[in-house]
Design an enzyme around this catalytic site. Structure first.
Site, PDB file in Angstrom:
ATOM      1  N   HIS A 250      25.162  -6.884  23.213  1.00 17.66           N
ATOM      2  CA  HIS A 250      24.899  -6.208  24.489  1.00 17.66           C
ATOM      3  C   HIS A 250      26.132  -5.386  24.901  1.00 17.66           C
ATOM      4  CE1 HIS A 250      23.691  -5.604  28.618  1.00 17.66           C
ATOM      5  NE2 HIS A 250      22.631  -6.326  28.484  1.00 17.66           N
TER       6      HIS A 250
ATOM      7  N   GLU B 225      23.013  -0.955  22.730  1.00 19.24           N
ATOM      8  CA  GLU B 225      22.968  -2.342  22.265  1.00 19.24           C
ATOM      9  C   GLU B 225      22.160  -2.505  20.970  1.00 19.24           C
ATOM     10  OE1 GLU B 225      21.401  -4.589  25.588  1.00 19.24           O
ATOM     11  OE2 GLU B 225      22.133  -3.051  26.959  1.00 19.24           O
TER      12      GLU B 225
HETATM   13  O1  TA6 Z   1      20.418  -4.629  28.505  1.00 25.20           O
HETATM   14  C1  TA6 Z   1      19.155  -4.768  28.928  1.00 25.20           C
HETATM   15  C2  TA6 Z   1      19.002  -5.919  29.919  1.00 25.20           C
HETATM   16  O2  TA6 Z   1      18.082  -6.833  29.428  1.00 25.20           O
HETATM   17  C3  TA6 Z   1      18.594  -5.324  31.260  1.00 25.20           C
HETATM   18  O3  TA6 Z   1      17.228  -5.552  31.503  1.00 25.20           O
HETATM   19  C4  TA6 Z   1      19.508  -6.012  32.266  1.00 25.20           C
HETATM   20  O4  TA6 Z   1      18.916  -7.215  32.711  1.00 25.20           O
HETATM   21  C5  TA6 Z   1      20.752  -6.224  31.420  1.00 25.20           C
HETATM   22  O5  TA6 Z   1      20.236  -6.645  30.151  1.00 25.20           O
HETATM   23  C6  TA6 Z   1      21.791  -7.143  32.032  1.00 25.20           C
HETATM   24  O6  TA6 Z   1      21.400  -8.467  31.905  1.00 25.20           O
HETATM   25  P1  TA6 Z   1      22.431  -9.620  32.422  1.00 25.20           P
HETATM   26  O7  TA6 Z   1      21.715 -10.897  32.208  1.00 25.20           O
HETATM   27  O8  TA6 Z   1      23.676  -9.501  31.604  1.00 25.20           O
HETATM   28  O9  TA6 Z   1      22.711  -9.284  33.878  1.00 25.20           O
END
Ligand code: TA6
Length: 279
Positions: free
Chosen positions: A150, A251
């Protein structure tokens, strides 16, 4: 104030670059090449183990997104063990490992019940950062999971961002009831909240950050592009209200369909990021 164990971190260095990895989440929080930071780390990120670090490279495993267990699974919420590290002027690496522990069991209890081992190898060489996420199925039954890097990239100005390499790909739009669309543009730009999973991506995917040309190569087939934009930025306590202007998440992952690993087998999610400085 004394550091707590969640703040334990390892720094690997070459003569060109350095990378900081928190043992909590085996979380890369910084990668500098010739002294210039590549990764975005929120000024409000929690670094005390109270929640996943907002920025750098959160490891998503064994569940991408919301679901039966906590969002994005347990890998970024558990403390990993530093197994080995090695460095020279030209190349440096660190290997972390994770096996079932009280945190992984608490999060996956009754939802994801497998005996596993994960090795996470971080390697610096010249202007590249390679990450290898190796899942070993040490159970007697087939293992299924989704996984993703991520990665938060630092930008000078999101308004100037142009992401190349996604034209022609179908994407799932997380903001439009997960409907699917086709990316028709040569460059993906961001001027609003974006939360998309691009499928069947032929890497590399690349962009200018305002400081570096960033090129991402990977063996996976999905790529999430995310920017929270104004309202969602305000709604995150570990993210500055204005910080959406200086970051993007690009990501690489295997998140639109389960990865299946037979007993005794392994799976590797492999990513290499290369940066070249803009003159
Ligand atoms: O990166 C995509 C995602 O799934 C978004 O939908 C958003 O929720 C992001 O991740 C951040 O997630 P987090 O749990 O790190 O706040």
């Amino acid at each position: 104030m004394a550091e707590n164990s969640a703040q334990r971190r390892t720094v690997i260095k070459t003569k060109h670059a350095q990378c900081t990895i928190y043992h909590y989440g085996a979380h890369i929080s910084s990668w500098k090449v010739s002294g210039k930071e590549v990764m975005f780390l929120s000024k409000d990120a929690k670094l005390d183990g109270s929640r996943p670090i907002r920025g750098g490279v959160p490891l998503v495993f064994p569940q991408f997104g919301p679901g039966e267990m906590k969002q994005h699974g347990f890998a970024r919420r558990a403390t990993w063990t530093l197994k080995s590290q090695d460095s020279s002027e030209e190349k440096a690496s660190a290997t972390f490992s994770l096996a079932p522990n009280e945190v992984t069991k608490e999060i996956s209890q009754g939802i994801w019940d497998f005996d596993f081992g994960v090795d996470f190898v971080v390697t610096l060489e010249l202007n590249t950062l390679r990450t290898q996420f190796i899942v070993n199925n040490v159970d007697t039954k087939e293992m299924k999971f989704t996984c993703l890097y991520h990665t938060y990239f630092k930008l000078k100005d999101v308004g100037k961002l142009q992401i190349a390499g996604l034209k022609g790909n179908t994407y799932i739009d997380g903001l439009l009831e997960k409907k699917e669309f086709k990316e028709e543009r040569n460059f993906v730009t961001i001027s609003e909240n974006v939360d998309r999973i691009y499928k069947d991506v032929k890497y590399p995917v690349s962009f200018h950050s305002g400081v570096h040309i960033v090129s991402i190569d990977s063996n996976v087939s999905d790529c999430v592009v995310w920017n929270p934009w104004i309202e969602k930025a305000k709604g995150m306590s570990d993210f500055g209200d204005e910080e959406y202007k200086n970051m993007v998440c690009v990501e690489p992952g295997a998140c639109t369909k389960d990865v299946c690993v037979a007993p005794g087998e392994s799976y590797e999610m492999d990513c290499t990021i290369t940066v070249t400085s803009l003159k």
